[in-house]
Design a protein around this motif. Structure first.
Motif, PDB file in Angstrom:
ATOM      1  N   GLU A 124      -1.359  53.414  47.573  1.00  0.00           N
ATOM      2  CA  GLU A 124      -2.669  53.985  47.331  1.00  0.00           C
ATOM      3  C   GLU A 124      -3.773  52.944  47.088  1.00  0.00           C
ATOM      4  O   GLU A 124      -4.888  53.297  46.737  1.00  0.00           O
ATOM      5  N   GLU A 125      -3.464  51.657  47.250  1.00  0.00           N
ATOM      6  CA  GLU A 125      -4.520  50.651  47.035  1.00  0.00           C
ATOM      7  C   GLU A 125      -4.741  49.817  48.286  1.00  0.00           C
ATOM      8  O   GLU A 125      -3.841  49.674  49.110  1.00  0.00           O
ATOM      9  N   ASP A 126      -5.960  49.270  48.397  1.00  0.00           N
ATOM     10  CA  ASP A 126      -6.159  48.279  49.437  1.00  0.00           C
ATOM     11  C   ASP A 126      -5.872  46.900  48.832  1.00  0.00           C
ATOM     12  O   ASP A 126      -5.590  46.772  47.639  1.00  0.00           O
ATOM     13  N   LEU A 127      -5.942  45.872  49.658  1.00  0.00           N
ATOM     14  CA  LEU A 127      -5.508  44.548  49.202  1.00  0.00           C
ATOM     15  C   LEU A 127      -6.375  44.006  48.072  1.00  0.00           C
ATOM     16  O   LEU A 127      -5.857  43.419  47.118  1.00  0.00           O
ATOM     17  N   ASP A 128      -7.690  44.204  48.175  1.00  0.00           N
ATOM     18  CA  ASP A 128      -8.562  43.708  47.110  1.00  0.00           C
ATOM     19  C   ASP A 128      -8.193  44.331  45.771  1.00  0.00           C
ATOM     20  O   ASP A 128      -8.125  43.645  44.747  1.00  0.00           O
TER      21      ASP A 128
END
Lengths: 230, 230
Positions: free
Chosen positions: A54-58
């Motif tokens: 559920e997260e992007d890399l940043d």
DNA sequence: ATTTTTAAGTGTTCTTTAGACACGTTTTTT
DNA sequence: AAAAAACGTGTCTAAAGAACACTTAAAAAT
């Protein structure tokens, strides 16, 4: 309904690893952790974590960094994605490296101890797991280039700093001595610092004037075509 | 035996997308394909593919590029990894963008047609799927920076080129007109070109001398501390 | 056949930027 | 009283970047 169009493709594990830079005692340092799990348990390593669905890399990088230092709002930049097939002996894992610049005075010492982390002078970086030494080198090269064209040095200093500290920082980043007079007059020509009435008394009894980075002014000047260039 | 230490972590699909640059008729161009599958079927897109278990990212990018152009030994560089959670509506997919520089005269026209690909002037890039326009912009910015500090322009030209072609190329990359005399005398001062006895007759009946990049000499000079800087 | 047009080729001058370089002041230490 | 350490400040020289114009060759237009 367009779901599962790619069902035959391979999936992989994706890690995020952070090179955390600090500046202390006229030296550039990086924060490393003693790895607490297999493989390579007990060896020094960059701090990292796996990307969650559920997260992007940043967001993942910010999470990892916050977990170790307790800090938020940190300067951070994606660096490179490492993908050698056998880079991690345990499983096929790719890693996206990020580097971060923090004010070393601000980090949470207790958290660091809890995570068995330690600051190392960049010049005395130990052998790290996997391809982490390569990541550190690339981060260092990127930092050197960035520092020449963007005023990111301030991220590594306290809000108030002396000209001498600023110069020592640039010397550490660029790896060479700079002429005091040339350095100061170049920085003054940018006209993006605020000279305060306070002095720093820590390194001499005479005291040295403190400065602050005028970020608003810098941004205004950039809009007007100003180009930071050391 | 250390296997499956990370079994609880999420796995993701990883794509590779390539921004392929060419130079023709004094214009920078990129190669795009009409997407042949859902989602977004029929829209213009960068050429891409999924990373396979047994390859690293560079290999995947080379494979994708070769598949479309028939070319090998192409200048190529990893650009950035895109990871927004909803960037691909069909599935959670991350994409590692690469950019490549090719001699547009050399690519396989038939292969390109088979793949329903087409060259677009960079300034007339259509709306692309997902975050591909963002990738193109980042690639363009990177190319601009690289061209200033590394002699990569030659990758976009045929082996033999005129000074005028070289200048037009740099003008296209940097997005500004350059002075003919200053450009030539700067390039000559580098002393990394070989002036041939042949002339190119295609753009005037008088003819213009052809040059070649002397890569060995360039490499030798770099070892001795030479720094390419436009 | 004369004139016009187009591309090729070539140096100098001026301005800006980078780099080298030294000394007086304040305050503490010996 | 002398020496040592850190602070702060300006000029001169060299190098690089930017501006700038004319001659030659050949073809095209009149």
């Amino acid at each position: 309904m367009i779901i599962n169009s790619y069902t035959n493709e391979d999936k992989v594990l994706l890690a995020v690893d952070c090179i955390i830079f600090g500046f202390d005692l006229e030296e550039l340092k990086i924060l490393l952790v003693k790895r607490s799990f297999e493989p390579e348990k007990g060896k020094w390593s960059l701090i990292g974590g796996f990307l969650k669905k559920e997260e992007d890399l940043d967001v993942a990088a910010i999470r990892v960094l916050h977990h170790l230092t307790g800090l938020n709002n940190i300067y951070m930049e994606q660096l490179y994605t490492y993908s050698k097939v056998d880079r991690d002996p345990a499983d096929r894992t790719l890693s996206v490296a990020y580097y971060a610049l923090i004010d070393i005075a601000k980090h949470d010492r207790e958290l660091i101890e809890q995570n068995s982390a330690k600051w190392f002078p960049i010049k005395s970086t130990p052998t790290l797991i996997f391809d982490h030494n390569e990541m550190v080198e690339r981060a260092m090269a990127r930092l050197r280039r960035r520092a020449l064209s963007k005023p990111i040095g301030f991220e590594l200093l306290q809000q108030k700093f002396t000209m001498r500290q600023l110069q020592k920082l640039y010397e550490a980043i660029l790896g060479k001595k700079l002429d005091k007079r040339n350095f100061i007059s170049k920085f003054n020509s940018f006209d993006i610092l605020i000279k305060l009435d306070e002095k720093d008394m820590s390194s001499s009894k005479k005291g040295a004037f403190l400065y602050k980075f005028n970020e608003e002014k810098y941004n205004r000047k950039v809009e007007e075509g100003f180009n930071f260039k050391i």
